[in-house]
Design a protein around this motif. Structure first.
Motif, PDB file in Angstrom:
ATOM      1  N   LYS A 186      64.140 -60.837 -30.004  1.00 13.66           N
ATOM      2  CA  LYS A 186      65.475 -61.256 -30.450  1.00 13.66           C
ATOM      3  C   LYS A 186      65.630 -61.141 -31.965  1.00 13.66           C
ATOM      4  O   LYS A 186      66.734 -60.950 -32.473  1.00 13.66           O
ATOM      5  N   ASN A 187      64.537 -61.327 -32.700  1.00 15.25           N
ATOM      6  CA  ASN A 187      64.672 -61.516 -34.157  1.00 15.25           C
ATOM      7  C   ASN A 187      64.069 -60.391 -35.003  1.00 15.25           C
ATOM      8  O   ASN A 187      64.036 -60.529 -36.231  1.00 15.25           O
ATOM      9  N   ALA A 188      63.599 -59.305 -34.371  1.00 17.68           N
ATOM     10  CA  ALA A 188      62.900 -58.279 -35.168  1.00 17.68           C
ATOM     11  C   ALA A 188      63.778 -57.798 -36.317  1.00 17.68           C
ATOM     12  O   ALA A 188      64.994 -57.665 -36.171  1.00 17.68           O
ATOM     13  N   PHE A 189      63.170 -57.562 -37.447  1.00 13.73           N
ATOM     14  CA  PHE A 189      63.816 -57.068 -38.675  1.00 13.73           C
ATOM     15  C   PHE A 189      64.909 -58.000 -39.204  1.00 13.73           C
ATOM     16  O   PHE A 189      65.810 -57.572 -39.904  1.00 13.73           O
ATOM     17  N   GLU A 195      67.997 -65.869 -36.712  1.00 16.22           N
ATOM     18  CA  GLU A 195      69.106 -66.557 -36.028  1.00 16.22           C
ATOM     19  C   GLU A 195      68.654 -67.311 -34.791  1.00 16.22           C
ATOM     20  O   GLU A 195      69.146 -68.389 -34.493  1.00 16.22           O
ATOM     21  N   HIS A 196      67.741 -66.693 -34.037  1.00 15.15           N
ATOM     22  CA  HIS A 196      67.495 -67.175 -32.663  1.00 15.15           C
ATOM     23  C   HIS A 196      66.241 -68.026 -32.541  1.00 15.15           C
ATOM     24  O   HIS A 196      65.214 -67.701 -33.143  1.00 15.15           O
ATOM     25  N   GLY A 197      66.333 -69.096 -31.769  1.00 14.87           N
ATOM     26  CA  GLY A 197      65.110 -69.830 -31.427  1.00 14.87           C
ATOM     27  C   GLY A 197      65.106 -71.298 -31.793  1.00 14.87           C
ATOM     28  O   GLY A 197      64.114 -71.986 -31.531  1.00 14.87           O
ATOM     29  N   ALA A 198      66.202 -71.823 -32.352  1.00 12.45           N
ATOM     30  CA  ALA A 198      66.196 -73.260 -32.708  1.00 12.45           C
ATOM     31  C   ALA A 198      65.905 -74.127 -31.486  1.00 12.45           C
ATOM     32  O   ALA A 198      65.290 -75.196 -31.598  1.00 12.45           O
ATOM     33  N   GLU A 199      66.309 -73.631 -30.306  1.00 13.38           N
ATOM     34  CA  GLU A 199      66.111 -74.429 -29.086  1.00 13.38           C
ATOM     35  C   GLU A 199      64.624 -74.646 -28.777  1.00 13.38           C
ATOM     36  O   GLU A 199      64.270 -75.540 -27.999  1.00 13.38           O
ATOM     37  N   ASP A 370      58.132 -54.548 -36.956  1.00 18.00           N
ATOM     38  CA  ASP A 370      58.929 -55.700 -37.413  1.00 18.00           C
ATOM     39  C   ASP A 370      58.642 -55.924 -38.898  1.00 18.00           C
ATOM     40  O   ASP A 370      57.549 -55.592 -39.390  1.00 18.00           O
ATOM     41  N   ILE A 371      59.655 -56.462 -39.576  1.00 19.06           N
ATOM     42  CA  ILE A 371      59.494 -56.841 -40.988  1.00 19.06           C
ATOM     43  C   ILE A 371      60.128 -58.216 -41.147  1.00 19.06           C
ATOM     44  O   ILE A 371      61.227 -58.457 -40.624  1.00 19.06           O
ATOM     45  N   ARG A 372      59.429 -59.108 -41.841  1.00 21.03           N
ATOM     46  CA  ARG A 372      59.953 -60.474 -42.043  1.00 21.03           C
ATOM     47  C   ARG A 372      59.814 -60.856 -43.512  1.00 21.03           C
ATOM     48  O   ARG A 372      58.848 -60.446 -44.164  1.00 21.03           O
ATOM     49  N   ASN A 373      60.739 -61.652 -44.008  1.00 20.95           N
ATOM     50  CA  ASN A 373      60.657 -62.072 -45.415  1.00 20.95           C
ATOM     51  C   ASN A 373      61.243 -63.460 -45.599  1.00 20.95           C
ATOM     52  O   ASN A 373      62.123 -63.888 -44.844  1.00 20.95           O
TER      53      ASN A 373
END
Ligand SMILES: Cc1ncc(COP(=O)(O)O)c(C=O)c1O
Length: 442
Positions: A186-189, A195-199, A370-373
């Protein structure tokens, strides 16, 4: 270069290296002999750009004069003072200075010598706090899958990295784990916080229902998980954890060993997310990694709960011979001075966009899935080689070092966390190297 730096040991066998592929290393050692600001010097004289602030700790850069001088001066004045039942002035000065930069409400500091010890201290404090209040049935600790909280038994018990746990028996009892928040589907890049996953925070409610709140002392999480490959909290996730903990009287511990002292562009991750924990563990950046030190911050009501009973009695049966060691305190004061003079606790915020642009420009390069920052942290996740997990990232690490760049890899993830003094030119240089490396490796 001093003579000492030119010596190459001819027998590498006695030193059993930590978290290292010992046999591989000793066949082709990678030796660092000196450092200054953003660079190491390798034993063959090459300059190595530090893309990892050592091990996420040298936030002010290497061999900074204020820190070096403070240590030198202190070593000649008061080398050691007993940590138990005795004091020395600068440990009190340091505690006050730390409280000044800490999130509001974190009013007391307990000193340790490492992140692992800070974690053990926090877990023990949490359980003992409830008992001190007459709530001795709250003994359970809740961690998270893929969490890293150092290597001592409490830390690996609440931690969630299987290779750090599986060799060491039954660990602590009474521990449960929430799911991690890595959702590449859901959250790649994502740029910044996903955005996704607070639940996923609601899983804490499930765990509370299973064990009953009356048995749970604390929840411990890294606000941003670093060592396990840079896993970010989804938007709203930490706020939800805070609310659930409050609802059930459970303490929230943030492990800020990596995120503390400016890594996200705010002094602490608690400031970045606007969520204040009850206990906050730190180490690394507190003394710029120069002399081992850790600091556990606690709210007043936790500290005060221990301050009862006869005044001649020890209130908390815990501490280390080197808690608040004078030379470590001097290093930490020199570090705080350097952070203040150079605005380093917030410099990451000025560079965050530039850093993120450069990092995300690697999308589309070979192997990148994937890239995360966030702040001055970056992660590049590589597709693992089938049947040989971690091998691709390890090759990237070796190739980068050969080209003059120090990176860190965990699993098949490249994790980046440069000193907070990095310039835009050095950010460009760092990502040029990585682009080339990605194009070179199999
Ligand atoms: C979040 C976190 N907690 C604890 C530790 C352990 O710190 P140390 O290696 O100083 O014991 C680390 C180290 O990377 C860490 O990242």
């Amino acid at each position: 270069m001093s003579n000492r730096l030119k010596v190459t040991p001819n027998d590498l066998s006695a030193f059993w290296m930590p978290f290292t592929a010992n046999r591989h290393f000793k066949q082709a050692p990678r030796m660092l002999v000196s450092a200054k600001d953003m660079h190491y010097t390798a034993s063959d004289g090459r300059k190595i750009l530090d893309g990892t602030a050592g091990l996420w700790c040298v936030n002010a850069g290497h061999c900074r004069p204020k820190i070096t001088e403070a240590i030198r001066e202190q070593a000649g004045e008061l080398d050691y003072a007993p940590a138990f039942q005795m004091g020395h002035p600068i440990v009190f000065e340091l505690a006050n200075r730390l409280v000044d930069v800490a999130p509001k409400g974190m009013d007391h500091v307990f000193f340790t010598n490492s992140g692992s010890e800070s974690v053990e201290t926090a877990l023990k404090m949490a359980i003992a706090y409830h008992r001190a209040k007459g709530d001795g049935s709250r003994f359970r600790l809740i961690g998270r899958e893929r969490g890293y909280h150092g290597v001592n038994f409490g830390g690996i018990s609440v931690g969630g990295i299987v290779s750090n746990r599986k060799m060491f028996g039954t660990l602590l009892t009474g521990v449960d784990h929430m799911p991690h928040t890595h959702l590449p589907g859901k959250n790649a890049f994502s740029r910044g916080v996903p955005e996704h996953g607070a639940e996923l925070a609601d899983e804490l409610e499930r765990i509370v229902t299973l064990h009953d709140a009356s048995t749970i002392a604390a929840v411990i999480v890294e606000p941003v998980a670093g060592s396990t490959g840079v896993i970010l909290p989804p938007k709203g996730y930490l706020q939800k954890l805070r609310a659930i903990c409050d609802k059930h009287g459970i303490l929230l511990i943030f492990d800020e060993v990596i995120t503390g002292f400016g890594r996200l562009g705010t002094p602490f991750a608690a400031d970045y997310f606007g969520v204040t924990p009850d206990i906050m563990t730190t180490a690394k950046g507190v003394s710029n990694g120069v002399v081992p030190m850790g600091a556990v911050f606690v709210k007043k009501e936790i500290h005060d709960a221990f301050m009862n009973g006869p005044e001649h009695m020890i209130e908390f049966f815990h501490g280390y011979t080197y808690s608040g060691n004078p030379i470590a305190c001097a290093a930490a004061l020199g570090t705080l001075d350097t952070y203040k003079e150079e605005g380093l606790l917030t410099r990451g915020a000025e560079l965050e966009d530039y850093w993120a642009d450069a990092l995300h420009s690697l999308k589309g390069e070979p192997h990148v899935i994937d890239i995360r920052n966030i702040g001055l942290i970056g992660a590049i996740e590589l597709e693992p080689i089938a049947g040989a997990p971690t091998k691709r990232a390890f090759s990237a690490f070796i190739k980068a070092f050969e080209r003059g760049l120090l990176i860190r890899t965990t699993g098949d993830i490249i994790a980046l966390s440069p000193p907070l003094i990095i310039t835009k030119g050095q950010i460009d240089e760092l990502f040029d190297h990585i682009r080339e490396v990605l194009r070179m490796i199999d």
